[in-house]
Design an enzyme around this catalytic site. Structure first.
Site, PDB file in Angstrom:
ATOM      1  N   GLN A 142       0.830  -1.210   0.000  1.00 20.02           N
ATOM      2  CA  GLN A 142       0.000   0.000   0.000  1.00 20.02           C
ATOM      3  C   GLN A 142       0.870   1.269   0.000  1.00 20.02           C
ATOM      4  O   GLN A 142       0.690   2.170  -0.819  1.00 20.02           O
ATOM      5  CB  GLN A 142      -0.889   0.045   1.248  1.00 20.02           C
ATOM      6  CG  GLN A 142      -1.826  -1.117   1.405  1.00 20.02           C
ATOM      7  CD  GLN A 142      -2.791  -0.869   2.542  1.00 20.02           C
ATOM      8  OE1 GLN A 142      -3.809  -0.208   2.361  1.00 20.02           O
ATOM      9  NE2 GLN A 142      -2.476  -1.373   3.722  1.00 20.02           N
ATOM     10  N   THR A 164       3.138  -8.240   7.082  1.00 14.60           N
ATOM     11  CA  THR A 164       2.004  -7.517   7.684  1.00 14.60           C
ATOM     12  C   THR A 164       0.796  -8.420   7.977  1.00 14.60           C
ATOM     13  O   THR A 164      -0.265  -7.908   8.333  1.00 14.60           O
ATOM     14  CB  THR A 164       1.548  -6.362   6.759  1.00 14.60           C
ATOM     15  OG1 THR A 164       1.276  -6.895   5.464  1.00 14.60           O
ATOM     16  CG2 THR A 164       2.577  -5.275   6.672  1.00 14.60           C
ATOM     17  N   TYR A 166       3.357 -10.001  15.682  1.00 16.04           N
ATOM     18  CA  TYR A 166       3.644  -8.950  14.695  1.00 16.04           C
ATOM     19  C   TYR A 166       4.223  -7.712  15.403  1.00 16.04           C
ATOM     20  O   TYR A 166       5.250  -7.165  14.985  1.00 16.04           O
ATOM     21  CB  TYR A 166       2.346  -8.606  13.943  1.00 16.04           C
ATOM     22  CG  TYR A 166       2.421  -7.350  13.102  1.00 16.04           C
ATOM     23  CD1 TYR A 166       3.126  -7.321  11.902  1.00 16.04           C
ATOM     24  CD2 TYR A 166       1.769  -6.174  13.502  1.00 16.04           C
ATOM     25  CE1 TYR A 166       3.191  -6.172  11.129  1.00 16.04           C
ATOM     26  CE2 TYR A 166       1.824  -5.019  12.737  1.00 16.04           C
ATOM     27  CZ  TYR A 166       2.531  -5.025  11.555  1.00 16.04           C
ATOM     28  OH  TYR A 166       2.590  -3.880  10.790  1.00 16.04           O
ATOM     29  N   LYS A 178       7.924  -5.984  14.910  1.00 16.30           N
ATOM     30  CA  LYS A 178       8.089  -4.589  14.465  1.00 16.30           C
ATOM     31  C   LYS A 178       8.907  -3.799  15.505  1.00 16.30           C
ATOM     32  O   LYS A 178       9.722  -2.954  15.146  1.00 16.30           O
ATOM     33  CB  LYS A 178       6.721  -3.934  14.229  1.00 16.30           C
ATOM     34  CG  LYS A 178       5.937  -4.503  13.045  1.00 16.30           C
ATOM     35  CD  LYS A 178       6.607  -4.286  11.694  1.00 16.30           C
ATOM     36  CE  LYS A 178       6.637  -2.828  11.262  1.00 16.30           C
ATOM     37  NZ  LYS A 178       7.227  -2.689   9.906  1.00 16.30           N
ATOM     38  N   TRP A 223      -3.612   1.735  11.110  1.00 19.48           N
ATOM     39  CA  TRP A 223      -4.856   1.554  10.353  1.00 19.48           C
ATOM     40  C   TRP A 223      -4.717   2.056   8.910  1.00 19.48           C
ATOM     41  O   TRP A 223      -5.488   2.902   8.442  1.00 19.48           O
ATOM     42  CB  TRP A 223      -6.008   2.275  11.068  1.00 19.48           C
ATOM     43  CG  TRP A 223      -6.460   1.630  12.350  1.00 19.48           C
ATOM     44  CD1 TRP A 223      -5.725   0.817  13.171  1.00 19.48           C
ATOM     45  CD2 TRP A 223      -7.751   1.753  12.963  1.00 19.48           C
ATOM     46  NE1 TRP A 223      -6.487   0.431  14.259  1.00 19.48           N
ATOM     47  CE2 TRP A 223      -7.723   0.980  14.154  1.00 19.48           C
ATOM     48  CE3 TRP A 223      -8.916   2.420  12.632  1.00 19.48           C
ATOM     49  CZ2 TRP A 223      -8.832   0.881  15.000  1.00 19.48           C
ATOM     50  CZ3 TRP A 223     -10.010   2.317  13.483  1.00 19.48           C
ATOM     51  CH2 TRP A 223      -9.970   1.552  14.646  1.00 19.48           C
TER      52      TRP A 223
HETATM   53  N1  LIG Z   1      -1.311  -1.981   7.023  1.00 16.20           N
HETATM   54  C1  LIG Z   1      -1.462  -1.388   8.203  1.00 16.20           C
HETATM   55  O1  LIG Z   1      -2.589  -1.221   8.691  1.00 16.20           O
HETATM   56  C2  LIG Z   1      -0.269  -0.868   8.948  1.00 16.20           C
HETATM   57  C3  LIG Z   1      -0.474  -0.309  10.211  1.00 16.20           C
HETATM   58  C4  LIG Z   1       0.631   0.182  10.903  1.00 16.20           C
HETATM   59  C5  LIG Z   1       1.889   0.128  10.347  1.00 16.20           C
HETATM   60  N2  LIG Z   1       2.063  -0.442   9.133  1.00 16.20           N
HETATM   61  C6  LIG Z   1       3.424  -0.510   8.593  1.00 16.20           C
HETATM   62  O2  LIG Z   1       3.483   0.314   7.438  1.00 16.20           O
HETATM   63  C7  LIG Z   1       4.433  -0.229   6.511  1.00 16.20           C
HETATM   64  C8  LIG Z   1       3.778  -0.377   5.151  1.00 16.20           C
HETATM   65  O3  LIG Z   1       2.666  -1.260   5.289  1.00 16.20           O
HETATM   66  P1  LIG Z   1       1.632  -1.548   4.123  1.00 16.20           P
HETATM   67  O4  LIG Z   1       0.278  -1.426   4.697  1.00 16.20           O
HETATM   68  O5  LIG Z   1       2.015  -0.781   2.904  1.00 16.20           O
HETATM   69  O6  LIG Z   1       1.939  -3.106   3.931  1.00 16.20           O
HETATM   70  P2  LIG Z   1       1.468  -4.069   2.736  1.00 16.20           P
HETATM   71  O7  LIG Z   1       0.475  -3.415   1.877  1.00 16.20           O
HETATM   72  O8  LIG Z   1       1.151  -5.371   3.392  1.00 16.20           O
HETATM   73  O9  LIG Z   1       2.805  -4.214   1.914  1.00 16.20           O
HETATM   74  C9  LIG Z   1       3.910  -4.865   2.416  1.00 16.20           C
HETATM   75  C10 LIG Z   1       4.805  -5.199   1.261  1.00 16.20           C
HETATM   76  O10 LIG Z   1       5.929  -5.899   1.799  1.00 16.20           O
HETATM   77  C11 LIG Z   1       6.241  -6.920   0.888  1.00 16.20           C
HETATM   78  N3  LIG Z   1       6.951  -8.023   1.524  1.00 16.20           N
HETATM   79  C12 LIG Z   1       6.490  -8.974   2.353  1.00 16.20           C
HETATM   80  N4  LIG Z   1       7.467  -9.845   2.654  1.00 16.20           N
HETATM   81  C13 LIG Z   1       8.553  -9.432   1.973  1.00 16.20           C
HETATM   82  C14 LIG Z   1       9.878  -9.916   1.847  1.00 16.20           C
HETATM   83  N5  LIG Z   1      10.282 -11.030   2.458  1.00 16.20           N
HETATM   84  N6  LIG Z   1      10.743  -9.225   1.079  1.00 16.20           N
HETATM   85  C15 LIG Z   1      10.364  -8.123   0.428  1.00 16.20           C
HETATM   86  N7  LIG Z   1       9.124  -7.620   0.476  1.00 16.20           N
HETATM   87  C16 LIG Z   1       8.233  -8.279   1.256  1.00 16.20           C
HETATM   88  C17 LIG Z   1       4.909  -7.429   0.354  1.00 16.20           C
HETATM   89  O11 LIG Z   1       5.177  -8.050  -0.863  1.00 16.20           O
HETATM   90  P3  LIG Z   1       4.085  -8.872  -1.700  1.00 16.20           P
HETATM   91  O12 LIG Z   1       3.324  -7.783  -2.427  1.00 16.20           O
HETATM   92  O13 LIG Z   1       4.883  -9.738  -2.564  1.00 16.20           O
HETATM   93  O14 LIG Z   1       3.262  -9.598  -0.673  1.00 16.20           O
HETATM   94  C18 LIG Z   1       4.126  -6.126   0.222  1.00 16.20           C
HETATM   95  O15 LIG Z   1       4.260  -5.576  -1.063  1.00 16.20           O
HETATM   96  C19 LIG Z   1       4.922  -1.543   7.129  1.00 16.20           C
HETATM   97  O16 LIG Z   1       6.121  -1.317   7.804  1.00 16.20           O
HETATM   98  C20 LIG Z   1       3.838  -1.892   8.130  1.00 16.20           C
HETATM   99  O17 LIG Z   1       4.341  -2.680   9.195  1.00 16.20           O
HETATM  100  C21 LIG Z   1       1.006  -0.926   8.406  1.00 16.20           C
END
Ligand SMILES: NC(=O)c1ccc[n+]([C@@H]2O[C@H](COP(=O)([O-])OP(=O)(O)OC[C@H]3O[C@@H](n4cnc5c(N)ncnc54)[C@H](OP(=O)(O)O)[C@@H]3O)[C@@H](O)[C@H]2O)c1
Length: 303
Positions: free
Chosen positions: A17, A67, A130, A134, A155
């Site tokens: 995302q 995630t 998780y 983190k 979120w």
């Molecule tokens: N989503 C939330 O609600 C949320 C909330 C708080 C904080 N965050 C943090 O915000 C950041 C961005 O989150 P997001 O929502 O954009 O996450 P996301 O949409 O789940 O995207 C995570 C990306 O990481 C990639 N990934 C997973 N395993 C990997 C690996 N081994 N090597 C390389 N890439 C890998 C995934 O690849 P694939 O596309 O191949 O699966 C995906 O494209 C993260 O640090 C997350 O912890 C997210």
């Protein structure tokens, strides 16, 4: 004197995302090298070192993460490798070449017991694997002490892919009644807001680096205001009904439920609110209210 004209910015997790939005938002800042899991798998630590040595970026943005919050309860080792260990490797490579490391973390480092928004000095106490992984990632970066900014957010949603917004829209097209948790609080935060804020932060941070007055730090970055998953779902349906994007909704009623009525493998914090006051002050920004951001995001929602 070193200049940051068109810096090389390496982005991991380009299909996520935040990663997807970063590729678009950062374009005017420099040369973007955006890599997906196929090109840079964060479980392969030697590969991380090779890629950074090859491109020698001025900025590294780690938008990749494990995630799958519930799956992490049974995949701790894999989640730790990606969320806990890889950030430390990125940090040590960043330190070697003097790059700025931007890394994202989460409200899930907290236990949610506080009765107001968490600030950066509050003591973490993750409730699930998780969150533990983190937190380990944050600590690994801090221990290496490269030039870094860790941005904790919460979120996260987007108008594409799999997230709460898209799930509610799908369910609202399939069912007449929905049940949504009403006793967890947070600030829904659009991935694009995170990417655009990151662009401002990078610009200022590079100027600070040039002036020799950059200070690493950890900041909270979320929309303003608060709601529950129930309130978030209600607003999504309201906007979908009001819009002309062609969402054909069946849903008539959303029922508020408690966390206990919807058990999941990973325990979630009841309070996910993060105060962005420190980020706003240091980087001279404004964080818009989650409802106005969601309204704008709706113009982009894929049917
Ligand atoms: N989503 C939330 O609600 C949320 C909330 C708080 C904080 N965050 C943090 O915000 C950041 C961005 O989150 P997001 O929502 O954009 O996450 P996301 O949409 O789940 O995207 C995570 C990306 O990481 C990639 N990934 C997973 N395993 C990997 C690996 N081994 N090597 C390389 N890439 C890998 C995934 O690849 P694939 O596309 O191949 O699966 C995906 O494209 C993260 O640090 C997350 O912890 C997210």
């Amino acid at each position: 004197m070193k200049s940051y004209t068109r810096p090389i910015i390496l982005v991991t997790g380009k299909n996520g995302q935040v990663g997807w939005e970063l590729q678009r938002t950062l374009m005017p800042l420099g040369t973007i090298i955006a890599l997906g899991r196929d090109e840079l798998d964060l479980t392969k630590h030697d590969r991380i070192r090779d890629v950074i040595q090859r491109f020698k970026p001025e900025v590294i943005i780690n938008a990749a993460a494990y995630t799958a919050v519930d799956k992490a309860e049974t995949e701790l080792d894999l989640a730790m490798k990606i969320n806990g260990d890889a950030p430390g490797i990125l940090a040590s490579e960043a330190k070697k070449i003097g790059a700025l490391l931007i890394h994202y973390s989460t409200d899930y480092v907290f236990d949610g017991c506080k009765d107001s928004a968490y600030v950066e000095t509050d003591v973490p106490n993750p409730l699930n694997h998780y969150g533990q992984t983190k937190l380990a990632g944050e600590m690994a970066i801090q221990a290496i002490d490269c030039e870094y900014l860790v941005l904790r957010t919460t979120w996260v949603y987007a108008g594409r892919g799999q997230n709460f917004l898209m799930t509610v829209l799908r369910l609202a097209q399939e069912r007449e009644e929905l049940r949504m948790i009403a006793d967890q609080l947070g600030s829904p935060t659009w991935a694009r807001l995170i990417a655009e804020t990151t662009a401002h932060v990078i610009r200022q941070a590079l100027n600070e680096k040039l002036a020799g007055r950059f200070e690493s730090g950890l900041y909270h970055l979320t929309s303003a205001g608060k709601t529950s998953w129930f309130g978030f779902a209600e607003k999504i349906v309201e906007l979908a009904k009001a819009g002309s994007e062609g969402h054909h909704l069946l849903v008539q009623k959303i029922h508020p439920i408690t966390t206990e009525e919807y058990p999941l493998p990973a325990i979630r914090p009841k309070n996910s609110l993060l105060s962005s006051a420190s980020l706003i002050k240091r980087f001279d920004l404004t964080m818009p209210h989650w409802e106005s951001v969601l309204t704008l995001c709706f113009q982009d929602v894929e049917d």
